[in-house]
Scaffold this active site. Structure first.
Site, PDB file in Angstrom:
ATOM      1  N   GLY A   1     -10.068  -3.733 -10.588  1.00 56.56           N
ATOM      2  CA  GLY A   1     -10.163  -2.718  -9.497  1.00 56.56           C
ATOM      3  C   GLY A   1     -10.849  -1.630  -9.802  1.00 56.56           C
ATOM      4  O   GLY A   1     -11.940  -1.474  -9.913  1.00 56.56           O
TER       5      GLY A   1
ATOM      6  N   GLY B   1      -6.128   2.252 -12.891  1.00 57.96           N
ATOM      7  CA  GLY B   1      -6.913   2.201 -14.231  1.00 57.96           C
ATOM      8  C   GLY B   1      -6.200   1.856 -15.309  1.00 57.96           C
ATOM      9  O   GLY B   1      -4.962   1.493 -15.305  1.00 57.96           O
TER      10      GLY B   1
ATOM     11  N   CYS C   1       0.944  -1.340  -0.080  1.00 52.96           N
ATOM     12  CA  CYS C   1       0.006   0.019  -0.215  1.00 52.96           C
ATOM     13  C   CYS C   1       0.769   1.136   0.121  1.00 52.96           C
ATOM     14  O   CYS C   1       1.818   1.414   0.887  1.00 52.96           O
ATOM     15  CB  CYS C   1      -0.844   0.120   1.292  1.00 52.96           C
TER      16      CYS C   1
ATOM     17  N   LYS D   1       0.801  -9.349  -2.241  1.00 50.86           N
ATOM     18  CA  LYS D   1       0.552  -8.547  -3.402  1.00 50.86           C
ATOM     19  C   LYS D   1       1.519  -7.446  -3.221  1.00 50.86           C
ATOM     20  O   LYS D   1       2.017  -6.823  -2.242  1.00 50.86           O
ATOM     21  CB  LYS D   1      -0.810  -7.794  -2.658  1.00 50.86           C
TER      22      LYS D   1
ATOM     23  N   GLY E   1      -4.666  -4.526 -12.790  1.00 50.83           N
ATOM     24  CA  GLY E   1      -3.844  -3.179 -12.929  1.00 50.83           C
ATOM     25  C   GLY E   1      -4.321  -2.835 -14.400  1.00 50.83           C
ATOM     26  O   GLY E   1      -4.125  -3.320 -15.325  1.00 50.83           O
TER      27      GLY E   1
END
Lengths: 243, 302
Positions: free
Chosen positions: B264, B216, B129, B164, B242
């Site tokens: 996502g 995005g 993160c 991750k 991704g």
């Protein structure tokens, strides 16, 4: 809550940088006053949250201001084109069994029009205080009057109506015993919250999902607990969250 | 068309999983469609205690994507086990529990508690993160630290552990190899890319946190490259993530070496995107000559 490919039936400029878009959509038959839709603008990744200014018989009106490239693009869309909407979103204004005071600043005014109509249809007295920066920014005054509302318009530069802000308009209207429903810029909502114990404010926020999943648009209450503007709001009781 | 994917702890009916942080704990998406349609769901990160996250604005749009700096806001693992996970019991879909923390000990505490939750099928160790000051990405950018937390997580966990990884590193394959050697059951690639936007009116960063994670379509080529790069090196399965927003995008990740995918930011552009991709995937696979998802995995690597 659903997505719908709405057909634009009108998209015209009604004041400086302010446009009115009318859309044929089944969401119009579900949306309540104070709720919003997430509008997909071709070429832009995130949807734009825009409040509903009026809705009836399968047609919804959005009144929006050009504040960036996305809303500029939206203003260029033509009648007959389709636009993807996601909604209805948010909680909306409460329908109380009493006469009501509405206060709107700038592009916060549109959701109050739909709200005013529903209160008038219930036979309630509706007093509306509107605030704008300049005369050329004034919107919807005639529409509120046509509903039979008492309208007080304040303009900051003194070129029209009451000289000053929404607070000056509230001084002039003399209904401070009523419940207030307000939407507008943060300084205006803060002023309204200081002055009124009874009422609700509708907030604006940068959003991603628009439905409460991403935690992008939180506000906090006085104990530090979080609320999502998109799904717990956008309408909050005065004093509930820290502005 | 056989869309099934069998991975450690995850018997996926199809390879599509909403990514952590984009679907909460499923409640909102469940108002739109049946979550049993999904291969799985990666729920929002859990930390040991409640986290209030970063100040707003937390969201900014970018060309073909967005920045976010939520800051792992969540109610804490106890609340999540008691109030959020039971909601998912009604759905026939796999659950990946995303685990985060500010220290190694915190990750382990979350996993030990989460072990009691039957609804969890596997863990997703979030060492990537970009929006928290301690832990998170700090552990994910150093191969030795990444391996260490993976080893500790494997010891504590009674379910498979997927790690991750962060793309904000010089050599992601080096980290991938380190966590594989430490016992990771799989990889999730990639978390967001660190980015910034400036508000021209104020001349200051638009996000209150100054920086945020870019997601995005803008990051898809980076993610595909990193999946490919890691798939060449490791022998554990990879879940690709991704910028995925179509069935063709899914196939691209499968070809690059991913066995399944997470979707996502595309959920924000179209909240129905996951079921749409699942519906379109058989035709797309067929068009390119595949009889199953499995056949498409790693084709680019041969």
């Amino acid at each position: 809550m659903k997505t719908d490919n709405a057909v634009i039936s009108e998209n015209i400029c009604i004041a400086a940088d302010v446009f009115r878009m009318k859309l044929k959509t089944s969401i119009a038959d579900e949306i309540k006053c104070g709720q919003f839709v997430n509008v997909s603008v071709p070429g832009y990744f995130l949807r734009r949250p825009i409040s509903c200014a009026e809705a009836s018989d399968g047609e919804m009106t959005l009144i929006y201001k050009i504040v960036g490239a996305g809303t500029k693009q939206m203003s260029l869309m033509k009648e007959g084109e389709t636009v993807s909407l996601f909604g209805p979103l948010g909680n909306g204004f409460p329908m109380l069994d009493e006469d009501i005071l509405l206060a709107g600043g700038g592009i916060g005014v549109p959701p109050l029009l739909y709200t005013a109509r529903l209160y008038r249809e219930k036979g309630r007295e509706v007093t509306v205080v509107l605030g704008f920066n300049r005369k050329e920014d004034v919107i919807l005054e005639d529409e509120f009057e046509a509903l039979g509302c008492q309208v007080y318009t304040a303009v900051m530069d003194g070129t029209y109506g009451i000289s000053g802000t929404v607070s000056d308009g509230l001084d002039a209207c003399g209904c401070s015993d009523r419940t207030i429903l307000a939407c507008g810029p943060l300084p205006m909502l803060k002023a309204v919250s200081e002055r009124f114990d009874k009422g609700y404010v509708s907030l604006e926020a940068r959003m991603a999902c628009g439905m409460g999943a991403c935690m992008g648009c939180v506000v906090k209450d006085h104990d530090g607990s979080s609320y999502r503007v998109c799904s717990d709001g956008p309408v909050f009781e005065i004093g509930k969250v820290v502005l | 068309m056989d869309l099934r994917v069998k991975l450690p702890g995850l018997d996926l009916k199809n390879p599509v999983i909403p990514a952590s942080g984009c679907a909460g704990y499923g409640r909102e998406l469940a108002e739109l469609y049946d979550l049993s349609l999904l291969g799985g769901i990666a729920v929002k990160s859990a930390t040991a205690e409640e986290r209030f996250g970063n100040p707003v604005p937390r969201i900014a749009e970018t060309p073909a994507g967005m920045l976010n700096a939520i800051g792992l806001q969540n109610h804490g693992v106890d609340y999540i086990i008691e109030k959020e996970m039971p909601f998912l019991e009604q759905f026939d879909t796999c659950v990946l529990a995303n685990v985060a923390g500010a220290s190694e000990e915190e990750y382990i505490e979350v996993i030990r508690k989460m072990n009691t939750c039957n609804r969890v099928d596997a863990y997703e160790l979030n060492i990537s993160c970009p929006n928290v000051k301690h832990g998170g990405i700090g552990l994910g950018t150093d191969p030795a630290l990444a391996a260490n937390i993976t080893r500790m997580a494997k010891e504590a966990a009674d379910k498979p552990v997927y790690v991750k990884l962060s793309p904000n590193v010089t050599n992601i394959a080096e980290i991938a190899l380190a966590v594989e050697e430490a016992g990771a059951d799989g990889l999730v690639l990639i978390n967001t890319l660190l980015g910034m936007r400036i508000d021209l009116k104020t001349g200051k960063p638009l996000l209150a946190n100054l920086t945020g994670g870019l997601s995005g379509p803008a990051i898809k080529p980076v993610a595909v490259r990193m999946v490919y790069q890691c798939a060449k090196e490791v022998h554990i399965p990879i879940i690709g993530v991704g910028g995925i927003s179509s069935a063709e995008d899914v196939l691209e990740f499968l070809n690059a070496g991913a066995s399944a995918v997470e979707v996502g930011a595309a959920n924000f552009a179209d909240p129905y995107i996951c079921p749409k991709i699942i519906e379109e995937l058989p035709d797309v696979l067929k068009r390119y000559g595949y009889a199953s998802v499995k056949e498409a995995v790693g084709r680019s690597l041969i």
